[in-house]
Design a protein around this motif. Structure first.
Motif, PDB file in Angstrom:
ATOM      1  N   ARG A 171       2.076  10.306   7.809  1.00 52.68           N
ATOM      2  CA  ARG A 171       2.055  10.472   6.242  1.00 52.68           C
ATOM      3  C   ARG A 171       2.833  11.620   5.607  1.00 52.68           C
ATOM      4  O   ARG A 171       2.428  12.766   6.266  1.00 52.68           O
TER       5      ARG A 171
ATOM      6  N   HIS B 203      -7.903   0.925   3.774  1.00 49.23           N
ATOM      7  CA  HIS B 203      -6.757   1.269   2.943  1.00 49.23           C
ATOM      8  C   HIS B 203      -6.268  -0.273   2.480  1.00 49.23           C
ATOM      9  O   HIS B 203      -5.696  -1.130   3.076  1.00 49.23           O
TER      10      HIS B 203
ATOM     11  N   LEU C 112      -3.239  -0.142  -0.376  1.00 46.61           N
ATOM     12  CA  LEU C 112      -2.150   0.596  -1.051  1.00 46.61           C
ATOM     13  C   LEU C 112      -1.155  -0.263  -1.554  1.00 46.61           C
ATOM     14  O   LEU C 112      -0.485  -1.003  -0.983  1.00 46.61           O
TER      15      LEU C 112
ATOM     16  N   VAL D 125       2.717  -0.336  -2.315  1.00 53.36           N
ATOM     17  CA  VAL D 125       3.775   0.256  -1.955  1.00 53.36           C
ATOM     18  C   VAL D 125       5.108  -0.379  -2.241  1.00 53.36           C
ATOM     19  O   VAL D 125       5.080  -1.573  -2.466  1.00 53.36           O
TER      20      VAL D 125
ATOM     21  N   VAL E 223       4.164   5.107  -1.636  1.00 49.56           N
ATOM     22  CA  VAL E 223       3.071   4.599  -2.219  1.00 49.56           C
ATOM     23  C   VAL E 223       3.512   4.621  -3.960  1.00 49.56           C
ATOM     24  O   VAL E 223       3.938   5.432  -4.249  1.00 49.56           O
TER      25      VAL E 223
ATOM     26  N   GLU F 125       2.095   5.235  -7.156  1.00 53.48           N
ATOM     27  CA  GLU F 125       1.109   6.336  -7.503  1.00 53.48           C
ATOM     28  C   GLU F 125       1.137   6.244  -9.044  1.00 53.48           C
ATOM     29  O   GLU F 125       1.244   7.145  -9.554  1.00 53.48           O
TER      30      GLU F 125
ATOM     31  N   TYR G 292      -4.263   1.818  -6.571  1.00 55.40           N
ATOM     32  CA  TYR G 292      -4.156   3.193  -6.171  1.00 55.40           C
ATOM     33  C   TYR G 292      -5.444   3.775  -6.893  1.00 55.40           C
ATOM     34  O   TYR G 292      -5.845   4.883  -6.297  1.00 55.40           O
TER      35      TYR G 292
ATOM     36  N   GLU H 228      -8.037   3.634  -4.261  1.00 55.73           N
ATOM     37  CA  GLU H 228      -7.997   4.685  -3.012  1.00 55.73           C
ATOM     38  C   GLU H 228      -7.973   6.218  -3.411  1.00 55.73           C
ATOM     39  O   GLU H 228      -8.710   6.841  -2.508  1.00 55.73           O
TER      40      GLU H 228
END
Length: 218
Positions: free
Chosen positions: A41, A156, A158, A160, A189, A191, A197, A200
């Protein structure tokens, strides 16, 4: 004490999935196995710290109350991460499943490539692959967009974009369809303000606060 101790070998591969987030009857979906230890990451920021004499790397500050002065601006880059996933039809072939015995993991590889292909919006509101030229306009006038994917693994979830996929096939059927492959995926990702998001970020802060509080003594 809850947890897992002893031999951790059985935890080596875990299940995950990528699913297209779109208003379609059959969104693209890919299930896979991967080794969490292979996840990389990347998070980076760009700072504006000034170039006045004596302020190399940051502005002056004296005490905690002046810490915000150390940087007069910050630009946060979107997080990206790389995972290596395993696509393996061996178990399904041994169980006698016809599609796996005939095609191996070719359907999964085709799904992966379709996730990377740009999409266009058709006149009826349905999306299709831009490469098929069915967007109802000349290529330079079409509005092409990338698939929004949901990466799911454990806690998770996410949103993306997939920015790169590198596939290494290791085993083939006599028909030359692959039945075992590894794919290295680079995901960025998204954001923005979206339900996935936001959740998360909340999960991250909850975990960080519990870590700050330290273990509870009873």
């Amino acid at each position: 004490m809850n947890g897992i101790s002893g031999d951790h070998g059985r935890l080596r591969y875990q299940r995950g999935s990528l699913e297209e987030y779109a208003e379609v009857d059959r969104p693209l979906r890919l299930e896979f196995e991967f080794n969490p230890a292979s996840m990389t990451r990347t998070r980076s920021v760009s700072l504006r710290t000034g170039n006045a004499p004596g302020t190399r790397g940051g502005y002056d500050f004296a005490g905690r109350s002046e810490v915000p002065r150390a940087s007069q601006g910050i630009s946060l880059e979107p997080e990206s991460f790389t995972v290596t996933v395993l696509l393996d039809a061996t178990d399904r072939m041994n169980a006698g499943e016809e599609p796996a015995s005939r095609l191996g993991v070719q359907p999964e590889l085709d799904t992966l490539r379709s996730m990377l292909e740009p999409k266009v919006q058709g006149a009826d509101g349905q999306r299709t692959l831009a490469a098929l030229g069915q967007g109802g306009a000349r290529a330079f006038a079409r509005h092409e967009f990338a698939s929004v994917l949901l990466f799911r693994w454990g806690p998770h979830h996410l949103p993306v974009f997939m920015t790169q996929a590198q596939v290494e096939v290791s085993d083939w059927l006599p028909s030359l369809y692959p039945y075992r492959a590894r794919a290295t995926l680079t995901l960025q990702v998204i954001e923005s303000r979206n339900e996935f998001y936001d959740e998360e970020i909340k999960r991250q802060f909850r975990t960080a606060l519990r870590q700050e509080e330290g273990p509870q003594v009873t």
